[in-house]
Write a protein that holds these residues in place. Structure first.
Motif, PDB file in Angstrom:
ATOM      1  N   SER A 125      -2.519   3.902  53.835  1.00 57.29           N
ATOM      2  CA  SER A 125      -3.458   4.886  53.310  1.00 57.29           C
ATOM      3  C   SER A 125      -2.748   5.999  52.546  1.00 57.29           C
ATOM      4  CB  SER A 125      -4.281   5.488  54.453  1.00 57.29           C
ATOM      5  OG  SER A 125      -3.433   6.132  55.395  1.00 57.29           O
ATOM      6  N   ARG A 126      -1.464   6.228  52.866  1.00 57.88           N
ATOM      7  CA  ARG A 126      -0.692   7.291  52.215  1.00 57.88           C
ATOM      8  C   ARG A 126       0.089   6.777  51.004  1.00 57.88           C
ATOM      9  NH1 ARG A 126      -2.612  11.766  55.115  1.00 57.88           N
ATOM     10  NH2 ARG A 126      -2.502  11.330  57.347  1.00 57.88           N
ATOM     11  N   ASN A 127       0.491   5.525  51.043  1.00 53.84           N
ATOM     12  CA  ASN A 127       1.369   4.974  50.008  1.00 53.84           C
ATOM     13  C   ASN A 127       0.987   3.524  49.727  1.00 53.84           C
ATOM     14  OD1 ASN A 127       3.454   4.614  48.225  1.00 53.84           O
ATOM     15  ND2 ASN A 127       5.049   4.468  49.774  1.00 53.84           N
ATOM     16  N   PRO A 128      -0.199   3.286  49.147  1.00 52.37           N
ATOM     17  CA  PRO A 128      -0.675   1.916  48.957  1.00 52.37           C
ATOM     18  C   PRO A 128       0.224   1.068  48.053  1.00 52.37           C
ATOM     19  CG  PRO A 128      -2.082   3.482  47.793  1.00 52.37           C
ATOM     20  CD  PRO A 128      -1.191   4.289  48.680  1.00 52.37           C
ATOM     21  N   ASP A 129       0.968   1.695  47.133  1.00 56.37           N
ATOM     22  CA  ASP A 129       1.842   0.928  46.250  1.00 56.37           C
ATOM     23  C   ASP A 129       2.883   0.128  47.019  1.00 56.37           C
ATOM     24  OD1 ASP A 129       0.455   2.060  44.191  1.00 56.37           O
ATOM     25  OD2 ASP A 129       2.069   3.373  43.505  1.00 56.37           O
ATOM     26  N   MET A 130       3.280   0.634  48.197  1.00 57.78           N
ATOM     27  CA  MET A 130       4.311  -0.035  48.979  1.00 57.78           C
ATOM     28  C   MET A 130       3.777  -1.292  49.650  1.00 57.78           C
ATOM     29  SD  MET A 130       7.501   0.531  49.387  1.00 57.78           S
ATOM     30  CE  MET A 130       8.912   0.954  50.408  1.00 57.78           C
TER      31      MET A 130
END
Length: 240
Positions: A176-181
């Motif tokens: 939810s904080r870093n969807p690209d990862m």
């Protein structure tokens, strides 16, 4: 532990707060680097047990682990501790981590000092950690144990890799904080770089993460998470 470049965070810089004395918190991603109950035990539950380790490294020759998100180096140190206690003498460990925002030596030391169980590993890591990590950091931690930290955006870095890994620790900041990862493209690269019969494990259990892992070619299993977390994911790449 991060992949994309958050607003107002210069590339290569980790902006930290410290909670409860020695727990690092990323302001850029508004998230802790590990669970607040016990990050070392979480590593054992999620990444080692989820990947059927140490059993799978009971063999001669190299065993290759890759990680998305080096963070404090906690997963490395706990894995190395268990490797030292259980691995056969004719085996070697190659631990490769992909990290866009490498932490400073003093911050790594401060975070890892919370766990006396890994004092030996912490001291060896921080002694050899570069003052300004960039590019491809290569460290011989001890005979038969080698660390590589690839500094940069994970997707770009994985595109440059060719040799497959036996095991993956998927440990970016929360989806939810870093969807690209956790993107479909990144999971496809992870699967490409997984040996036949290789495995992955992650604390994450979001539906889109599970779908992306499945679409990439992994079999995916849900297991109980750590410290009351309902679920985690682990699985493998079929041999054929």
């Amino acid at each position: 532990m991060a992949d994309h470049d958050p607003e107002n965070t210069p590339p290569g810089e980790t902006v930290l707060d410290w909670h409860e004395g020695d727990m690092p918190y990323s302001r850029a991603f508004d998230d802790h680097f590990y669970c607040r109950s016990d990050g070392r035990l979480e590593c054992g539950h999620v990444f080692l047990s989820g990947n059927d380790l140490p059993r799978r490294w009971q063999r001669p020759g190299p065993f290759r682990i890759a990680e998305l998100g080096f963070g404090t180096g906690l997963n490395l140190c706990e894995t190395w501790r268990q490797w030292r206690e259980t691995a056969p003498g004719d085996a070697s460990l190659f631990f490769t981590s992909f990290e866009r925002f490498p932490m400073a030596r003093a911050d790594i030391d401060r975070a890892l000092a919370h766990w006396p169980q890994i004092d030996r590993e912490r001291a060896a890591l921080t002694e050899k950690w570069p003052d300004a990590p960039q590019g491809r950091v290569e460290i011989d931690l001890e005979p038969n144990v080698h660390l590589t930290v690839v500094c940069g955006a994970a997707l770009d870095s994985l595109h440059q890799e060719e040799a497959p890994f036996d095991t993956w620790y998927l440990d970016g900041f929360a989806p939810s904080r870093n969807p690209d990862m956790w993107s479909a493209e990144l999971m496809a690269e992870v699967c490409r770089l997984t040996a036949a019969d290789g495995r992955f494990a992650t604390y994450a259990a979001a539906g889109f993460v599970r779908r992306n892992l499945t679409a990439a070619g992994f079999t995916v299993e849900r297991r109980p998470g750590f410290a009351g977390k309902r679920e985690m994911l682990c699985g493998g790449k079929p041999a054929s």
